[in-house]
Design an enzyme around this catalytic site. Structure first.
Site, PDB file in Angstrom:
ATOM      1  N   ASP A 284      64.675  20.163  27.824  1.00  0.00           N
ATOM      2  CA  ASP A 284      63.577  20.513  26.996  1.00  0.00           C
ATOM      3  C   ASP A 284      62.340  20.355  27.639  1.00  0.00           C
ATOM      4  O   ASP A 284      61.229  19.739  27.106  1.00  0.00           O
ATOM      5  CB  ASP A 284      63.569  19.033  25.847  1.00  0.00           C
TER       6      ASP A 284
ATOM      7  N   LYS B 180      69.493  23.051  20.536  1.00  0.00           N
ATOM      8  CA  LYS B 180      69.693  21.770  19.817  1.00  0.00           C
ATOM      9  C   LYS B 180      68.862  21.283  18.748  1.00  0.00           C
ATOM     10  O   LYS B 180      67.582  21.645  18.703  1.00  0.00           O
ATOM     11  CB  LYS B 180      70.181  20.689  20.859  1.00  0.00           C
TER      12      LYS B 180
ATOM     13  N   CYS C 187      65.853  12.605  25.267  1.00  0.00           N
ATOM     14  CA  CYS C 187      66.890  13.288  25.410  1.00  0.00           C
ATOM     15  C   CYS C 187      67.617  13.688  26.798  1.00  0.00           C
ATOM     16  O   CYS C 187      68.444  13.862  26.859  1.00  0.00           O
ATOM     17  CB  CYS C 187      66.194  14.805  25.073  1.00  0.00           C
TER      18      CYS C 187
HETATM   19  C1  VGL Z   1      62.818  14.787  22.351  1.00  0.00           C
HETATM   20  C2  VGL Z   1      62.010  13.360  20.766  1.00  0.00           C
HETATM   21  C3  VGL Z   1      62.248  14.277  19.655  1.00  0.00           C
HETATM   22  C4  VGL Z   1      63.111  14.837  23.748  1.00  0.00           C
HETATM   23  C5  VGL Z   1      63.285  15.639  21.367  1.00  0.00           C
HETATM   24  O1  VGL Z   1      63.228  15.872  24.221  1.00  0.00           O
HETATM   25  O2  VGL Z   1      63.159  13.662  24.486  1.00  0.00           O
HETATM   26  N1  VGL Z   1      62.211  13.515  22.087  1.00  0.00           N
HETATM   27  N2  VGL Z   1      62.908  15.355  20.067  1.00  0.00           N
END
Ligand code: VGL
Ligand code: ZN
Length: 209
Positions: free
Chosen positions: A13, A111, A155
């Site tokens: 991410d 995802k 994540c």
């Molecule tokens: C994430 C919160 C919400 C992350 C993704 O990538 O850690 N955190 N969505």
């Protein structure tokens, strides 16, 4: 460690909304980009993930009238932290960081697509539905994964824990991650990861073969 054919780098991410100025900015999130680029050059298999939510996603505080970001609600699959709207499919904030520049990555896994279910983990949604990543890695002969990216306490941690649960060895490249760290979430994530046998390594100790 020196990565071999059985090792994969999972880059979690690294997207505009998690970088400074983004909708869910992780403090110093941009500091992961340079170490990740250096790391990626040492792995034959690199997998990127992208948080990729439909508008109105159940993890967005805006979808729960009267609720604010960083509050927790109870959903069908368990407790859910509510977030600012982030990584909405097709928006600039959902794009991978431009200077990440990893054209050799084998797979970009999206995802969090189910409107009703979050997916911190690259391996399974919050209700347990597999993403298929474990099968992909296994079929490619991968036995160990090194994780980096954003955010350490969400994540990255959930992906590392699920990697272990799926039978992979897992290490987190600590300097190539940054955390949201609200309400002790980082310490808690590290306690769970350590208990699960997930190692912690500095990316400069991962050397070229
Ligand atoms: C994430 C919160 C919400 C992350 C993704 O990538 O850690 N955190 N969505
Ligand atoms: Zn998300």
């Amino acid at each position: 460690m020196t990565p071999g054919p059985g090792d994969a780098l999972l880059v979690i991410d690294v997207q505009g909304d998690f970088l400074p100025g983004g909708a869910l900015a992780v403090p110093e999130g941009d500091a992961v980009v340079a170490p990740i680029r250096a790391l990626a050059a040492r792995f034959r298999t690199v997998v990127l993930t992208q948080d990729w939510h439909p508008a109105g996603h159940a993890s967005f505080a805006s979808a729960h009238p009267g609720r604010a970001p960083f509050e927790t609600v109870r959903l069908a699959y368990g407790d859910q932290v509510l977030w600012p709207d982030h990584c909405v499919q097709g928006t600039a904030g959902a794009d991978l960081a431009r200077d990440l520049d990893l054209p050799g990555a084998a797979l970009v896994l999206r995802k969090g697509l189910n409107p009703a279910v979050d997916s911190y983990s690259a391996f399974a949604e919050a209700d347990g539905t597999p993403t298929g990543l474990a099968g992909y890695l296994r079929e490619r002969g991968i036995g160990r994964v090194v994780l980096c990216g954003l955010a350490t306490d969400y994540c990255v941690a959930w992906s590392a824990l699920d990697a272990r649960a799926a039978g992979f060895a897992a290490l987190v490249a600590d300097d190539a991650t940054r955390a949201i760290d609200q309400g002790g979430s980082l310490a808690q994530a590290w306690a769970r990861m350590s208990a699960a046998g997930i190692g912690r390594i500095t990316s400069t100790r991962i050397t070229r073969s």
